[in-house]
Design a protein around this motif. Structure first.
Motif, mmCIF file in Angstrom:
data_model
loop_
_atom_site.group_PDB
_atom_site.id
_atom_site.type_symbol
_atom_site.label_atom_id
_atom_site.label_comp_id
_atom_site.label_asym_id
_atom_site.label_seq_id
_atom_site.Cartn_x
_atom_site.Cartn_y
_atom_site.Cartn_z
ATOM 1 N N ALA A 91 0.760 -1.096 -0.097
ATOM 2 C CA ALA A 91 -0.106 0.043 -0.228
ATOM 3 C C ALA A 91 0.898 1.254 -0.026
ATOM 4 C CB ALA A 91 -0.881 -0.075 1.335
ATOM 5 N N TYR A 131 -0.896 7.456 2.423
ATOM 6 C CA TYR A 131 -1.699 8.443 2.215
ATOM 7 C C TYR A 131 -1.679 9.565 2.833
ATOM 8 C CZ TYR A 131 -4.152 4.012 0.178
ATOM 9 O OH TYR A 131 -4.269 3.127 -0.403
ATOM 10 N N ARG A 190 -4.865 11.336 -2.583
ATOM 11 C CA ARG A 190 -5.186 9.645 -2.081
ATOM 12 C C ARG A 190 -6.127 9.037 -2.968
ATOM 13 N NH1 ARG A 190 -6.157 12.275 3.038
ATOM 14 N NH2 ARG A 190 -8.367 11.851 2.796
ATOM 15 N N VAL A 233 -4.865 5.546 -5.090
ATOM 16 C CA VAL A 233 -5.626 4.470 -5.093
ATOM 17 C C VAL A 233 -6.083 3.898 -6.669
ATOM 18 C CG1 VAL A 233 -7.836 3.241 -4.640
ATOM 19 C CG2 VAL A 233 -6.785 4.744 -2.750
ATOM 20 N N SER A 254 -8.671 1.307 1.522
ATOM 21 C CA SER A 254 -8.487 2.567 1.293
ATOM 22 C C SER A 254 -9.640 3.722 1.886
ATOM 23 C CB SER A 254 -8.308 2.800 -0.121
ATOM 24 O OG SER A 254 -7.366 1.959 -0.682
#
Length: 159
Positions: A4, A7, A14, A18, A46
């Motif tokens: 990941a 963020y 953000r 994603v 997310s």
């Protein structure tokens, strides 16, 4: 291996991160179920304050449960019934701030209070819907709707 991305930054940044991650996860993978499974996991990771994130797939007659993250869910939803069936039948995104006020709402998870459903459409073909529930009322806003419509469009391209 997937990792990941952090963020940090604005909400818009953000969302862009994603979408970039989704593209990387699906790149070169021809299997629709694998792509939908990773897409639902990515969204669950997310999107804070969500309790169900996943897909219902259109089988030519009704919506059938597909890959998801959350509690066990309703398996089949007729077109035109509930938020998912209505969004699929009308082929438009529905943002419902209070699901208990939505006529014919199907309560798969009693903890859900708001919902967004985005149809998965490619050309003239309906493939299903992206469905996200939240225990918070009025959880989903217009910026998030636009982001999720872009997300669903990317997913639709690999179906």
């Amino acid at each position: 291996m997937f990792q990941a991305m952090p963020y940090d930054g604005t909400r818009s940044e953000r969302f862009e991160a994603v979408l970039s991650q989704l593209g990387a996860l699906m790149e070169g993978e021809p299997n629709a179920i694998a792509n939908l499974a990773n897409a639902s996991a990515l969204l669950k990771l997310s999107l804070p304050d969500t309790n169900w994130t996943g897909f219902y797939l259109y089988d030519g007659k009704e919506l059938v449960l597909g890959p998801f993250q959350g509690l066990p869910a309703c398996i089949r939803i007729p077109l035109g019934r509930g938020v998912c069936g209505t969004a699929a039948a009308e082929r438009r995104t529905l943002v419902v701030g209070d699901v208990h006020a939505f006529p014919g709402h199907i309560a798969c998870d009693a903890a859900s209070n708001s919902e967004i459903v985005v149809p998965l459409v490619k050309g003239d073909t309906l493939y299903g819907v992206l469905d996200i529930d939240s225990p918070l009322k009025h959880r989903f806003d217009d910026e998030e709707r636009r982001f999720l419509e872009r997300f669903a469009a990317m997913v639709s391209e690999v179906l």
